[in-house]
Design an enzyme around this catalytic site. Structure first.
Site, PDB file in Angstrom:
ATOM      1  N   HIS A   1      -5.112  -9.165   3.691  1.00 22.40           N
ATOM      2  CA  HIS A   1      -4.007  -9.388   4.627  1.00 22.40           C
ATOM      3  C   HIS A   1      -4.479  -9.763   6.025  1.00 22.40           C
ATOM      4  CE1 HIS A   1      -4.234  -4.904   5.856  1.00 22.40           C
ATOM      5  NE2 HIS A   1      -5.273  -5.189   5.124  1.00 22.40           N
ATOM      6  N   ARG A   2      -5.536  -9.100   6.482  1.00 22.11           N
ATOM      7  CA  ARG A   2      -5.971  -9.353   7.870  1.00 22.11           C
ATOM      8  C   ARG A   2      -6.576 -10.750   8.032  1.00 22.11           C
ATOM      9  NH1 ARG A   2      -4.315  -5.169  10.058  1.00 22.11           N
ATOM     10  NH2 ARG A   2      -4.552  -3.131   9.091  1.00 22.11           N
TER      11      ARG A   2
ATOM     12  N   LYS B   1     -14.528  -3.480   2.998  1.00 19.81           N
ATOM     13  CA  LYS B   1     -13.061  -3.421   3.102  1.00 19.81           C
ATOM     14  C   LYS B   1     -12.438  -4.278   1.999  1.00 19.81           C
ATOM     15  CE  LYS B   1     -12.874  -0.878   6.820  1.00 19.81           C
ATOM     16  NZ  LYS B   1     -11.872  -0.131   7.506  1.00 19.81           N
ATOM     17  N   GLU B   2     -11.216  -4.764   2.227  1.00 15.83           N
ATOM     18  CA  GLU B   2     -10.502  -5.520   1.205  1.00 15.83           C
ATOM     19  C   GLU B   2     -11.387  -6.621   0.618  1.00 15.83           C
ATOM     20  OE1 GLU B   2      -9.201  -4.002   3.611  1.00 15.83           O
ATOM     21  OE2 GLU B   2      -7.070  -3.551   3.284  1.00 15.83           O
TER      22      GLU B   2
ATOM     23  N   ASP C   1       0.811  -1.218   0.000  1.00 13.53           N
ATOM     24  CA  ASP C   1       0.000   0.000   0.000  1.00 13.53           C
ATOM     25  C   ASP C   1       0.844   1.267   0.000  1.00 13.53           C
ATOM     26  OD1 ASP C   1      -2.160  -1.603  -0.063  1.00 13.53           O
ATOM     27  OD2 ASP C   1      -3.169  -0.766   1.690  1.00 13.53           O
TER      28      ASP C   1
ATOM     29  N   LYS D   1       0.468  -6.451   2.145  1.00 10.84           N
ATOM     30  CA  LYS D   1      -0.252  -5.169   2.119  1.00 10.84           C
ATOM     31  C   LYS D   1       0.182  -4.286   3.291  1.00 10.84           C
ATOM     32  CE  LYS D   1      -4.798  -3.622   0.809  1.00 10.84           C
ATOM     33  NZ  LYS D   1      -5.118  -2.420   1.545  1.00 10.84           N
TER      34      LYS D   1
ATOM     35  N   ASN E   1      -4.937  -1.970  -4.263  1.00 12.52           N
ATOM     36  CA  ASN E   1      -6.137  -2.102  -3.419  1.00 12.52           C
ATOM     37  C   ASN E   1      -5.971  -1.225  -2.184  1.00 12.52           C
ATOM     38  OD1 ASN E   1      -8.622  -2.951  -2.600  1.00 12.52           O
ATOM     39  ND2 ASN E   1      -7.995  -5.006  -1.979  1.00 12.52           N
TER      40      ASN E   1
ATOM     41  N   ASP F   1     -10.566  -2.469  12.351  1.00 13.71           N
ATOM     42  CA  ASP F   1      -9.618  -3.421  11.762  1.00 13.71           C
ATOM     43  C   ASP F   1      -9.151  -4.449  12.780  1.00 13.71           C
ATOM     44  OD1 ASP F   1      -9.824  -2.357   9.294  1.00 13.71           O
ATOM     45  OD2 ASP F   1      -8.045  -1.096   9.440  1.00 13.71           O
TER      46      ASP F   1
END
Ligand code: DC
Length: 669
Positions: free
Chosen positions: A404-405, A356-357, A52, A432, A94, A329
């Site tokens: 990623h999370r 979100k993502e 990012d 990310k 993204n 998050d």
């Protein structure tokens, strides 16, 4: 770095040690943009190096900003609010933290820009921001679907309309307000007012924005969370140097780790450096939620120490019912902690997860169920009941949805009481925000050695074991050990020291204390790169000789065992499956006819410009095979439970695919 299709993580038992976090994504991208808009040069320290931030840096460079980057330090010459390039096509990946604020800044500065991203970015709403900018007179078109990127920005036709308060919707993403707050000082010839319509979500991120704006000379006035005023004459001024805090959202995985994992013998939990109770990031309040669940946490202004509660007091974790709007998050991490709780947990007010993502509510529910949890999913909440008995847990292959999370959260499921491994698809998506996440996790996590999987590839010389083993290791993200190199090194170091190869004790003494370092594809002996020296035919023959001494073999056992590290190992040699790793989960005995092997070796030697004949090579190979197979200690032979693989007629790709298929058959997924 795990650039692989999936990463299998074995069950983990304990964790202890110190973790230094990468810089905060939210702070990094805001600081980069503010530095670029400012007057003067800014040195940004501890910058996050991730996908990012790379997107933001690339865009700033395209706009004519000079950026010098050295690891986590970036020096940026500010544009003082004037673009060098007024025409560009910018790719935002993204990264919402790049897409939204750049859209606002470029729309106000004027120019001809196209902003696009990956497919998911084109599904993430931006209509509320575009509407706000259009009120001002900015000219913005949708190039795809109405309300979503990609966007085309064109110079506006007349003067901007800045007199009336600018209205922006606050209930879809706080990034729209952040984008306006960061961009409007560019045109603050008189006071500019912003009015938030609807309930403002994710307020802590607005606090980060206001805090950083202040560091760059912009003092926004705020009335509640509804009305913000940018004072007339506001101008960005570089603070000179600025430090980026460790990412508080990234901290959540290690806070959870400390809360879930038993501490390693005689050690005191997990220490996190780079973020603490003086953090300006909203997600630091994850600490409170983790404490509610039972984690023991001590803090300083920039560090945290976490340990698991005592049995019955903090462990198992306590189920919670929590409004998570203030930690959108980090709250994902609570969903996975809920697997270790004593009842049903409910995470509320998390509607923003859906944009979100990925749709994080749906994704989280689907993957938690795979592990055996019972999950109820609402429009804006998630209710999680952990598997009731140990036997209800399942070994799951987790999809990560390019998020990623998701990948980081689910890695924590490997502490399950059923001791089941977890597969994480597309583990690289962590880049990310936390490119070294898994390496960091494995540096503090521990498990019983027997849990760490080993694949052994044994076979005669020139059968292609080394190449095959290295490729299999790379496909799985495992470590790799070339045990033959250790015998080669022992013989090489002995010869250098004037020790005769038939002096078993003498060579063993040298083997026991080899100052060896394996780094990528190179091998160093006391700092000297000896990779080429030990690869000659003579070095191979000398290795074969010293390897017949039982003392030398014993001397190298500990060194070979030391490669068995998380997440797994592929070992190549002669006795990997029979002697060194008898409990290996997969053993391959790789052969090819002497003729095929001689032809391959011949090709290799010719390509290196070393003259040889196939017949002579075949003779040497057969002599070496005979010695390796007939020696009394650890002779070369297939382990009883080895699978035989004759690759005489197989390409290396085919052989690799076959081994991966066999490995796959042995997995519980
Ligand atoms: O795999 P290689 O050609 O690098 O091995 C060199 C020699 O080392 C081989 O001829 C026998 C010995 N060796 C061994 O005895 N046991 C091993 N595990 C690996 C190699």
């Amino acid at each position: 770095m795990f650039d692989i299709e999936y990463l299998d993580i074995p069950p983990l038992a304990r964790a202890a040690g110190t973790v230094r976090l990468p810089g905060s994504k939210s702070i990094s991208n805001r600081v980069l943009l503010l530095a670029a808009l400012s007057q003067g040069q800014t040195t940004v320290h501890d910058l996050l190096a991730s996908d990012d931030t790379a997107v933001m840096l690339a865009a700033l460079r395209q706009l004519g900003c000079t950026v010098m980057q050295d690891g986590t330090t970036a020096v940026i010459d500010g544009l003082a609010g004037r673009l060098v390039q007024t025409q560009a096509r910018l790719f935002m990946g993204n990264a919402g933290t790049a897409m939204r604020p750049l859209t606002a800044a470029l729309a106000l500065l004027g120019g001809d820009f196209e902003l696009s991203g990956v497919a998911r970015m084109h599904e993430r709403p931006i209509g509320d921001l575009v509407d706000a900018l259009r009120q001002l007179g900015c000219s913005i078109d949708y190039l795809g679907n109405e309300g979503f990127p990609p966007l085309r920005l064109r110079p506006g036709l007349g003067a901007l309309n800045l007199k009336a308060p600018i209205q922006v919707q606050g209930d879809v993403s706080s990034q729209f307000l952040t984008a306006l707050l960061m961009a409007l000082p560019l045109v603050a010839r008189h006071d500019i007012q912003i009015e938030v319509v609807g309930e403002l979500i994710s307020r802590p991120y607005i606090e980060i924005t206001l805090n950083l704006l202040k560091r760059f000379g912009i003092h926004v006035q705020r009335q509640g969370w509804q009305r913000f005023t940018i004072p007339a004459g506001s101008q960005y001024q570089s603070p000179g140097d600025i430090h980026v805090e460790g990412d508080a959202s990234s901290a959540s995985y290690f806070i959870a780790l400390g809360a879930i994992a038993e501490s390693a013998e005689g050690r005191n939990g997990i220490e996190i450096l780079g973020v603490g109770d003086a953090s300006i990031q909203g997600d630091i309040r994850f600490v409170e939620a983790a404490r509610m669940m039972g984690a023991q946490i001590d803090s300083t202004p920039n560090s945290l120490r976490i340990s698991r509660g005592q049995s019955g007091k903090g462990w198992p974790l306590k189920a919670i019912d929590l409004d998570c709007n203030h930690i959108p998050d980090a709250a994902m991490t609570l969903a996975v902690m809920a697997l270790y709780a004593d009842g049903t947990s409910t995470l509320r007010n998390i509607a923003s997860w859906r944009v979100k993502e990925t749709d994080r509510i749906a994704a989280m529910a689907c993957e938690l169920r795979k592990l055996g949890a019972t999950v109820e999913e609402g429009v804006d909440y998630l209710q999680i009941t952990p598997p009731i008995h140990r036997k209800d847990w399942k070994a799951a292959a987790i999809h990560t949805y390019d998020d990623h999370r998701m990948a980081m959260c689910f890695s924590l499921a490997v502490f399950n009481p059923a001791q089941l491994p977890i597969r994480i698809f597309d583990p690289k998506c962590v880049a990310k925000t936390f490119p070294d996440y898994f390496e960091t996790l494995f540096s503090v996590a521990e498990t019983d050695t027997a849990n760490i999987p080993v694949i052994c590839i044994d076979g005669p010389t020139a059968s292609g074991k080394g190449t095959l083993a290295a490729l299999v290791a790379r496909r799985l993200g495992y470590h790799f050990v070339d045990s033959g190199a250790m015998y080669r090194l022992s013989a090489f170091a002995a010869a250098r020291a004037g020790v005769a190869l038939d002096d078993a004790e003498g060579v063993a003494r040298i083997a026991r204390a080899l100052p060896v370092r394996f780094q990528d594809d190179r091998i160093f002996l006391g700092g000297e790169d000896v990779s080429a020296d030990i690869r000659t035919e003579e070095a191979g023959m000398a290795a074969s000789k010293v390897s017949a001494h039982s003392q030398v073999r014993s001397a190298l056992i500990a060194l070979q065992h030391s490669f068995r590290k998380l997440p797994g190992l592929v070992a190549d040699g002669r006795d990997m499956g029979t002697v060194i790793f008898p409990d290996a989960a997969l053993k391959i005995y790789l052969t090819a006819s002497a003729r095929h092997r001689a032809e391959r070796r011949h090709k290799q030697l010719i390509s290196k410009g070393i003259p040889s004949t196939i017949a002579a090579i075949q003779q040497d190979l057969e002599a070496r095979d005979a010695r390796d197979m007939s020696r009394p200690v650890a002779p070369l032979k297939p382990a009883d439970d080895a699978r035989l693989l004759d690759n005489s007629e197989l390409s290396i790709e085919k052989s690799t695919d076959l081994v991966i298929d066999w490995w796959q058959d042995a997995r519980p997924f």
